[in-house]
Structures are given as C-alpha cells and as structure tokens.
Design an enzyme around this catalytic site. Structure first.
Site, PDB file in Angstrom:
ATOM      1  N   ASP A  29       0.833  -1.205   0.000  1.00  0.00           N
ATOM      2  CA  ASP A  29       0.000   0.000   0.000  1.00  0.00           C
ATOM      3  C   ASP A  29       0.865   1.253   0.000  1.00  0.00           C
ATOM      4  O   ASP A  29       2.006   1.244   0.476  1.00  0.00           O
ATOM      5  CB  ASP A  29      -0.927  -0.024   1.227  1.00  0.00           C
ATOM      6  CG  ASP A  29      -2.119   0.914   1.083  1.00  0.00           C
ATOM      7  OD1 ASP A  29      -2.382   1.379  -0.053  1.00  0.00           O
ATOM      8  OD2 ASP A  29      -2.788   1.187   2.096  1.00  0.00           O
ATOM      9  N   ASN A  77     -10.916  -2.626  -5.815  1.00  0.00           N
ATOM     10  CA  ASN A  77     -10.112  -1.643  -6.556  1.00  0.00           C
ATOM     11  C   ASN A  77     -10.716  -1.246  -7.903  1.00  0.00           C
ATOM     12  O   ASN A  77     -10.277  -0.268  -8.520  1.00  0.00           O
ATOM     13  CB  ASN A  77      -8.669  -2.128  -6.742  1.00  0.00           C
ATOM     14  CG  ASN A  77      -7.828  -2.070  -5.479  1.00  0.00           C
ATOM     15  OD1 ASN A  77      -6.972  -2.912  -5.238  1.00  0.00           O
ATOM     16  ND2 ASN A  77      -8.056  -1.055  -4.645  1.00  0.00           N
TER      17      ASN A  77
END
Ligand code: IPE
Ligand code: IPE
Ligand code: MG
Length: 253
Positions: A29, A77
C-alpha cells in the site's frame, strides 16, 4: 501497539535463520501517496511499486521464504478511476515480460489467487504465460492476489461446499476446518496456506479484505514506509519484529 515503537533506523537485522516465516503476505500500500508526495501522477507510484516487487521477491527468496503472497488488486479496486484501473491491469503484462527470466533464474514459481476471468484478455494471457513459464520451478512460490477479496473467496468456498452437500458428495458434518481450507484459493499452497506474517506498508492498519480466513493466527506488522520505498532491508526488519513476537495460539507459554 504493533511495530511503530520498534521501528528504528537500525540496519543489518540479525535474523534467526531457523525461524524465517514460511509464508509472508504483504498488502502493498501507499503507491499513490508516494507519487503524490513527489508531485507525480498516482500511476508513477504503481510503476515504482513494480520495481519494489522485483527487489522484495528476490530478497524473500534469498531468505528462504517458501511462499510470498502479494495483494496486487482487490475486488474493491475496480472503484478507482478507469485510467488507473487500466494502468494496474497493464502492469502484470509489463512485470512478467521483463521479470520472468529472473524468476526462473531464482527458481521462483508464480501462482495467482482471485477471479482472473474478469481481467482483460491480455492480462490473463500474461498471467497464464508466467504460470506456465515458471511451472517447473521448485523454489519460492510468488503468489499474486489479483481481483482477490477475502469475502469473495469465502462465498465461493461456501458455494462449492453447499453444492457438494446438495449432490450428496459431502455430508454436512464433514464440513470441517480442513474441508473449508481445502476450498480456499490458498489450498494449492498447502501446507503453507496460512501466512505466519502479514505486512502492510504505508501506515494503514486494516486488512482491506485480504486473506480473512488465513490470517486467524498471523502476526501483523504495520510499517510506515510506502510500498515504493520498501526493500529487502524493510523485509528483514519485519521478519525481525516477527521473530520477537510470542506466538501462543490460545495456549500458555
Ligand atoms: C497500493 O497503493 C496499490 C493498489 C491498491 C493497487 P495505493 O494505490 O492504494 O496507494 P495509496 O494508498 O492511494 O497511497
Ligand atoms: C488494499 O489497498 C488493496 C491492495 C493493496 C491491492 P487499498 O489501498 O485498496 O485499501 P483501502 O482502500 O485503503 O482500504
Ligand atoms: Mg491504498
């Protein structure tokens, strides 16, 4: 509470070679924030993040890790802007084109978990080629989570089990923890289905739908670095933190 107070700028971590986690899972991330901090478009962070994947793969393989699971694209996502999703879908193509020879050289075998049937055809082809090209490798398994969601995985496993019960192939009382695990996307990684160590970069401390079943007893290490800044030393640091944890599994020590 987790790693923050142990994060120093120390380098050269002394690792216990007998206690390297077999399976390390990473929530990669912070690519977007890494780029934004440099006044670059978010996708520049994903591009740089791809370089980190190469470095960390080699580092993990050199350390004797058996399975490295990398969260590359979640079932959530797809909510991102079309352009960013497209870039993320093209990334595996570029990654595997360039990196498969190195993977073979390091005896690393590629596997994938997640519903890749929803990925663009070209991406699916690149993934399938990488799996085929590394199929004979007997070293570390590099397991990409692509269009993966932990809840989606549990739903699919439940559906498969229900179908087996409906057809009489399985009795309801035979739905044990082992039977459920055998229907998870990590079943091919057995006996190392469950990561001992889960790392998340960028300072966020949440799972974002990653490996919900498998992390029941994983050690979590949250690190402040954004993924493009992560490297082999960061991996060693996370393993060192892991090695100082007392794992009790509900018992006493
Ligand atoms: C991780 O970086 C990569 C993916 C989720 C695909 P992000 O893109 O989430 O970066 P941040 O969290 O916005 O900084
Ligand atoms: C998790 O990161 C997904 C991947 C790393 C592929 P996100 O950046 O998508 O997670 P949230 O939205 O911050 O929870
Ligand atoms: Mg993020």
């Amino acid at each position: 509470m987790f790693s923050q107070n142990q994060e120093t700028h120390q380098t050269g971590y002394e690792l216990d070679e007998q206690n390297i986690p077999h399976h390390i899972a990473i929530i990669m991330d912070g690519n977007g924030r890494w780029a934004q901090a440099r006044h670059l478009p978010r996708v520049a962070g994903h591009q740089q993040g791809m370089e980190t994947v190469k470095k960390v793969t080699i580092a993990a393989s050199d350390l004797g890790v058996k399975v490295l699971s990398l969260y590359a694209f979640s079932t959530e996502n797809w909510k991102r802007p079309t352009k960013e999703v497209k870039f993320l879908m093209d990334l595996p193509i570029r990654f595997f084109n360039k990196f498969v020879p190195d993977l073979v050289k390091h005896n690393v075998r590629v596997t994938v978990m997640g519903d890749i049937s929803k990925l663009p055809d070209k991406t699916q082809a690149a993934v399938q080629d990488a799996i085929a090209d590394t199929a004979e490798c007997t070293g570390m398994v590099l397991n990409f989570a692509l269009n993966y969601g932990g809840r989606d995985e549990i739903v699919r496993a439940t559906r498969e089990l229900a179908q087996k019960v409906a057809t009489g192939e399985l009795a309801a009382e035979d739905i044990t923890e082992d039977a459920v695990a055998a229907h998870m996307m990590t079943a091919p990684l057995s006996p190392d289905d469950d990561p001992e160590l889960l790392i998340r970069t960028s300072g966020e401390e949440r799972l974002s739908n990653f490996m919900l079943w498998q992390i029941a007893y994983s050690e979590f290490v949250f690190m402040n670095e954004h993924w493009p800044d992560f490297d082999g030393e960061s991996l060693k640091k996370a393993i060192s933190i892991f090695q100082h944890r007392h794992r009790r599994f509900g018992g006493l020590k």
